[in-house]
Design a protein around this motif. Structure first.
Motif, mmCIF file in Angstrom:
data_model
loop_
_atom_site.group_PDB
_atom_site.id
_atom_site.type_symbol
_atom_site.label_atom_id
_atom_site.label_comp_id
_atom_site.label_asym_id
_atom_site.label_seq_id
_atom_site.Cartn_x
_atom_site.Cartn_y
_atom_site.Cartn_z
ATOM 1 N N UNK A 49 1.865 -4.257 -28.873
ATOM 2 C CA UNK A 49 0.533 -4.831 -28.676
ATOM 3 C C UNK A 49 -0.542 -4.207 -29.558
ATOM 4 N N UNK A 50 -0.479 -2.899 -29.817
ATOM 5 C CA UNK A 50 -1.492 -2.294 -30.686
ATOM 6 C C UNK A 50 -1.151 -2.626 -32.137
ATOM 7 N N UNK A 51 -2.012 -3.410 -32.751
ATOM 8 C CA UNK A 51 -1.711 -3.957 -34.069
ATOM 9 C C UNK A 51 -2.112 -2.997 -35.179
ATOM 10 N N UNK A 52 -1.211 -2.838 -36.142
ATOM 11 C CA UNK A 52 -1.504 -2.195 -37.416
ATOM 12 C C UNK A 52 -0.972 -3.109 -38.505
ATOM 13 N N UNK A 53 -1.708 -3.187 -39.605
ATOM 14 C CA UNK A 53 -1.343 -4.091 -40.693
ATOM 15 C C UNK A 53 -1.255 -3.337 -42.005
ATOM 16 N N UNK A 54 -0.274 -3.693 -42.808
ATOM 17 C CA UNK A 54 -0.101 -3.135 -44.141
ATOM 18 C C UNK A 54 -0.307 -4.243 -45.161
ATOM 19 N N UNK A 55 -1.211 -3.997 -46.107
ATOM 20 C CA UNK A 55 -1.402 -4.914 -47.234
ATOM 21 C C UNK A 55 -0.859 -4.206 -48.454
ATOM 22 N N UNK A 57 0.089 -3.716 -52.399
ATOM 23 C CA UNK A 57 -0.365 -4.125 -53.723
ATOM 24 C C UNK A 57 0.344 -3.273 -54.772
ATOM 25 N N UNK A 58 0.323 -3.704 -56.033
ATOM 26 C CA UNK A 58 0.947 -2.895 -57.097
ATOM 27 C C UNK A 58 0.261 -1.547 -57.299
ATOM 28 N N UNK A 59 -0.980 -1.401 -56.839
ATOM 29 C CA UNK A 59 -1.735 -0.165 -57.030
ATOM 30 C C UNK A 59 -1.695 0.754 -55.808
ATOM 31 N N UNK A 60 -0.899 0.395 -54.805
ATOM 32 C CA UNK A 60 -0.858 1.135 -53.550
ATOM 33 C C UNK A 60 -1.154 0.207 -52.398
ATOM 34 N N UNK A 61 -1.186 0.765 -51.199
ATOM 35 C CA UNK A 61 -1.263 -0.066 -50.006
ATOM 36 C C UNK A 61 -2.502 0.264 -49.165
ATOM 37 N N UNK A 62 -2.878 -0.713 -48.340
ATOM 38 C CA UNK A 62 -3.987 -0.571 -47.396
ATOM 39 C C UNK A 62 -3.415 -0.648 -45.988
ATOM 40 N N UNK A 63 -3.820 0.269 -45.117
ATOM 41 C CA UNK A 63 -3.413 0.248 -43.714
ATOM 42 C C UNK A 63 -4.630 -0.021 -42.854
ATOM 43 N N UNK A 64 -4.508 -0.973 -41.938
ATOM 44 C CA UNK A 64 -5.561 -1.248 -40.961
ATOM 45 C C UNK A 64 -5.080 -0.793 -39.593
ATOM 46 N N UNK A 65 -5.781 0.181 -39.026
ATOM 47 C CA UNK A 65 -5.612 0.739 -37.680
ATOM 48 C C UNK A 65 -4.558 1.843 -37.630
#
Length: 289
Positions: A49-55, A57-65
């Protein structure tokens, strides 16, 4: 000496309260789930239920939460199960400064060196480890230094990813709804990740004798938030909790043979916004009686 002993007992009581809150975590918040691709370069790496998202990219990644203080190993395992490297996370974002969404931020910063970017209204809360939370000042967690203070409409860029930070306050001062566009084949899809639209049970929306509002202007902030949410173009509907967008139900549909198009749910988004706005208005009316 008596004062010192009394202060020690008060501090111990606060710690025990926090421990009880943590002990009572919803099991859905701590139970792992197989990580999965949502669409394009957007992945789910949270719990049931606790959401985390990974975006990615070729330059590295973004983590939300970063979620609970205990969540860092779960998130790391999810990222690595998908074939990504945890240390490739360059930017850490949150949906809002409550302990179930930001308590592992200091640890994830330590492990990855990621820049921590937080909406202006929530910066004092995350940098005080929850002490400056208007609703839950006794629910503490490791403080984390913010590297970039965000403002409404700011863009977060990494590689080919561009996220827009929409300030949607009320639930917290700096609650943030994230939007981005993701390519799915030849299609460009609008993704909305709702920060929060909920009025928690102990929130006071209206001033009453001896019971002021949780903070001045909280009701107007919620009204502004719903105005913003209703205007956002949405194809892919996501949120800070899987329950916002019926994640487990949609995963069941996938297991039943549905396509990844289950995540494309503009009607579900508009319906959920309308339902949460009605709930807010009903609660505001009740508190004003």
């Amino acid at each position: 000496m008596v004062a010192l002993k009394w202060a020690s007992w008060v501090w111990l009581g606060a710690l025990l309260l926090v421990a009880q809150l943590r002990a009572d975590d919803d099991p859905e918040w701590t139970t792992p789930i197989m990580p999965f691709r949502i669409v394009g370069n957007l992945y789910y790496v949270g719990s049931r239920d606790l959401a985390s998202y990974l975006i990615a990219t070729p330059e590295g990644d973004i983590l939300i939460n970063s979620n609970l203080e205990s969540s860092a190993p779960l998130i790391r395992s999810s990222v690595e199960q998908l074939g990504f490297h945890f240390k490739d996370i360059k930017i850490l974002l949150i949906s809002h400064a409550h302990w179930d969404h930001d308590s592992s931020s200091a640890e994830i910063k330590r492990q990855t060196g990621a820049k921590y970017e937080v909406m202006d209204g929530d910066v004092p809360v995350v940098e005080s480890g929850g002490e400056k939370d208007f609703a839950y000042p006794n629910t503490r967690y490791p403080a984390a230094k913010v590297d970039r203070v965000l403002h409404d409409g700011d863009k977060v860029r990494l590689g080919d990813a561009v996220l827009i930070a929409h300030k949607t306050p009320g639930h917290t001062h700096g609650c943030t709804t994230w939007t981005l566009q993701v390519k799915d084949g030849e299609k460009l899809l609008n993704v909305v990740i709702v920060g929060s639209w909920n009025v928690n049970p102990d929130y006071r929306l209206a001033d009453r004798p001896g019971q002021p509002a949780s903070y001045p202007g909280i009701a107007a902030d919620y009204q502004r938030t719903f105005s913003v949410l209703k205007r956002l173009p949405c194809d892919v509907f996501l949120g800070a909790h899987g329950g916002y967008f019926n994640m487990l139900g949609k995963l069941e549909q996938l297991r039943g043979g549905a396509s990844e198009n289950v995540w494309v749910d503009p009607a579900g988004y508009q319906s959920a916004v309308a339902e949460r706005e009605r709930a807010f208005e009903d609660e505001l009316t009740r508190q004003r009686l």
